[in-house]
Design an enzyme around this catalytic site. Structure first.
Site, PDB file in Angstrom:
ATOM      1  N   TYR A 134       0.777  -1.092  -0.033  1.00  8.87           N
ATOM      2  CA  TYR A 134       0.070  -0.109   0.163  1.00  8.87           C
ATOM      3  C   TYR A 134       0.942   1.072   0.072  1.00  8.87           C
ATOM      4  O   TYR A 134       0.366   2.294  -0.523  1.00  8.87           O
ATOM      5  CB  TYR A 134      -0.852  -0.078   1.211  1.00  8.87           C
ATOM      6  CG  TYR A 134      -2.321  -0.581   1.207  1.00  8.87           C
ATOM      7  CD1 TYR A 134      -2.108  -2.007   0.576  1.00  8.87           C
ATOM      8  CD2 TYR A 134      -3.354   0.135   1.374  1.00  8.87           C
ATOM      9  CE1 TYR A 134      -3.624  -2.619   0.536  1.00  8.87           C
ATOM     10  CE2 TYR A 134      -4.682  -0.579   1.281  1.00  8.87           C
ATOM     11  CZ  TYR A 134      -4.804  -1.830   0.746  1.00  8.87           C
ATOM     12  OH  TYR A 134      -5.912  -2.342   0.965  1.00  8.87           O
TER      13      TYR A 134
ATOM     14  N   LYS B 291       2.782 -15.356   2.304  1.00  6.88           N
ATOM     15  CA  LYS B 291       2.984 -16.186   1.118  1.00  6.88           C
ATOM     16  C   LYS B 291       4.508 -16.333   0.963  1.00  6.88           C
ATOM     17  O   LYS B 291       5.398 -15.847   0.319  1.00  6.88           O
ATOM     18  CB  LYS B 291       2.447 -15.224  -0.303  1.00  6.88           C
ATOM     19  CG  LYS B 291       2.437 -15.999  -1.478  1.00  6.88           C
ATOM     20  CD  LYS B 291       1.355 -17.007  -1.485  1.00  6.88           C
ATOM     21  CE  LYS B 291       1.559 -17.588  -3.077  1.00  6.88           C
ATOM     22  NZ  LYS B 291       0.629 -18.817  -3.094  1.00  6.88           N
TER      23      LYS B 291
ATOM     24  N   ASP C 141      -3.290 -18.062   0.009  1.00  4.38           N
ATOM     25  CA  ASP C 141      -4.335 -18.763  -0.892  1.00  4.38           C
ATOM     26  C   ASP C 141      -4.878 -19.874   0.211  1.00  4.38           C
ATOM     27  O   ASP C 141      -6.128 -20.159   0.032  1.00  4.38           O
ATOM     28  CB  ASP C 141      -3.607 -19.417  -2.020  1.00  4.38           C
ATOM     29  CG  ASP C 141      -2.362 -20.078  -1.839  1.00  4.38           C
ATOM     30  OD1 ASP C 141      -1.740 -20.041  -0.767  1.00  4.38           O
ATOM     31  OD2 ASP C 141      -1.850 -20.612  -2.680  1.00  4.38           O
TER      32      ASP C 141
ATOM     33  N   ASP D   9      -6.634  -7.038   3.916  1.00  6.19           N
ATOM     34  CA  ASP D   9      -7.563  -6.072   3.280  1.00  6.19           C
ATOM     35  C   ASP D   9      -8.475  -7.227   2.795  1.00  6.19           C
ATOM     36  O   ASP D   9      -9.633  -7.305   2.805  1.00  6.19           O
ATOM     37  CB  ASP D   9      -7.050  -5.164   2.274  1.00  6.19           C
ATOM     38  CG  ASP D   9      -8.159  -4.397   1.562  1.00  6.19           C
ATOM     39  OD1 ASP D   9      -8.825  -4.107   2.273  1.00  6.19           O
ATOM     40  OD2 ASP D   9      -8.108  -4.488   0.288  1.00  6.19           O
TER      41      ASP D   9
ATOM     42  N   ASP E 141     -12.298  -8.840   4.211  1.00  8.74           N
ATOM     43  CA  ASP E 141     -13.609  -8.712   3.636  1.00  8.74           C
ATOM     44  C   ASP E 141     -14.343 -10.306   3.351  1.00  8.74           C
ATOM     45  O   ASP E 141     -15.480 -10.373   3.309  1.00  8.74           O
ATOM     46  CB  ASP E 141     -13.340  -7.841   2.308  1.00  8.74           C
ATOM     47  CG  ASP E 141     -13.757  -6.930   2.158  1.00  8.74           C
ATOM     48  OD1 ASP E 141     -13.688  -5.782   3.320  1.00  8.74           O
ATOM     49  OD2 ASP E 141     -14.105  -6.105   1.072  1.00  8.74           O
TER      50      ASP E 141
END
Ligand code: IPM
Ligand code: MG
Length: 371
Positions: free
Chosen positions: A142, A189, A221, A245, A249
């Protein structure tokens, strides 16, 4: 206790839902003898419209100068499909997080049995779902260097993390796990990304200081899949900015409505409390949005003030409203109440003005056909 709260209503449904949280805080103040003073400030698309700047200096000053920030929502569709817009509403929120050093975003996820039928998951998978996501909020992709070439045919976003940035959010995540079910899951990851390998190393280094906490590691994942397959396995989930993020959600819909979930952003400066949902422009001004995410964010704000009993009173009133079906359209499309009515009734409940079993005929009930 006297506290100064900066209220940033923001865009879309932000003003409507935030108004209910303020009502609830006023009810808490009245019942428990506190004095909350509010100062209103602008940020987002509304601030661009008024000043050309998504985060005016006056807003930053108000935030620095207060005990907590209650924030609504940010974003407007006119910017979403215009990649060339020179200023964007979201820049305001990102800059505020960075300016205040709010590096830890805490998002609790739980399932309410009375709402299981609204969840995309089967009821049996929702049993015992209760976890909290610690999302790093001021680093990573970000905030890394961004480039685009002149021909606009190539672009890049750097992802950078330092040991210090990881440690300062990992410690509170471990400490929270100690107070809960003593399990911490790092989502990364590490099979691909160097930054993720650093996260893993730092968390492994800290783990011996928290011997009562079991640590496990999941690739993002796989984590995305596990949140759907077996969400009850999680206790505290720690992750970097972008992964947080995305998975927050995903996790937020487990409860049946995105409109229910609160969050706290904590760090060096004044802490900020906001619902997870966005600005939901289609509903703006209609008094139909779910105010519970904002009201529960106010409960997190009260916790932050050390007002645990007050926070409990808010959460109890919210659970009671769900049990009594005093809910907005997203939860019951056939029989629902306006945003402001839900806020009024929850505030009354906090002040003990509503009898335990509400006389439903006394509450304006709306059928979906009316609107
Ligand atoms: C969130 C939002 C923000 C983010 C946007 C509005 C910049 O999606 O708080 O999760 O990506 O952090
Ligand atoms: Mg988000």
């Amino acid at each position: 206790m006297k506290k100064n709260i900066t209220v940033i209503e923001g865009d879309g449904i932000g003003p409507e839902v935030t108004a209910q949280a303020v009502k609830v805080l006023d009810a808490v103040a009245a019942r428990f003898g506190h004095h909350f003073q509010y100062r209103y400030a602008i940020m987002g698309a509304c601030a661009i419209d008024q000043t050309g700047n998504p985060l005016p200096d006056a807003t930053i000053e108000a935030c620095i100068d207060s005990d907590a920030i209650l924030f609504g929502a940010i974003g407007h569709p006119k910017y979403d499909n215009d990649p060339s817009a020179p200023v964007r509403p979201e820049q305001g929120l990102l800059k505020l997080r960075k300016t205040l050093g709010l590096y830890a975003n805490i998002r609790p996820i739980s399932a309410y049995p009375s709402l299981n039928h609204l969840s995309p998951l089967k009821a049996e998978r929702l049993q015992n779902v209760d976890f909290v996501i610690y999302r790093e909020l001021t680093g990573g992709i970000y905030f890394g260097k961004k480039t685009v070439n002149e021909a606009k045919t190539e672009a890049s976003d750097d992802c950078v993390y330092t040991r210090e940035e990881i440690e300062r959010i990992a410690h509170p995540a471990f400490q929270h796990a100690q107070k809960r079910r003593k399990k911490l899951t790092l989502v990364d990851k590490a099979n691909v990304m160097e930054t993720s390998r650093l996260w893993r190393k730092v968390v492994q280094d800290l783990a011996p200081s928290y011997p009562d906490v079991t640590v496990d590691f999941l690739f993002v994942d796989n984590a995305a899949m596990q949140i759907v397959l077996n969400p009850a396995q999680f206790d505290v989930v720690l992750t970097e900015n972008m992964f947080g993020d995305i998975i927050s959600d995903e996790a937020s819909v487990l409860s049946g409505s995105l409109g229910l979930l609160p969050s706290a952003s904590i760090g060096k400066g004044t802490a900020l409390f906001e619902p997870i949902h966005g600005s939901y422009p289609q509903a703006a001004g209609k008094d139909i949005a779910n105010p519970l995410g904002s009201i529960l964010s106010a409960a997190m704000l009260l916790d932050y003030f050390g007002m645990q009993e007050e926070a409990r009173a808010v959460r109890n009133a919210v659970s009671w409203s769900l049990d009594e079906s005093i809910v907005t359209q997203d939860i019951d499309p056939n029989h629902y109440h306006f945003t402001s009515t839900v806020g009024d009734i929850i505030s009354d409940r906090i002040q003990n003005n509503v009898p335990r079993s509400v006389n439903r005929k006394n509450i304006i009930r709306l059928a979906s056909t009316i609107i």
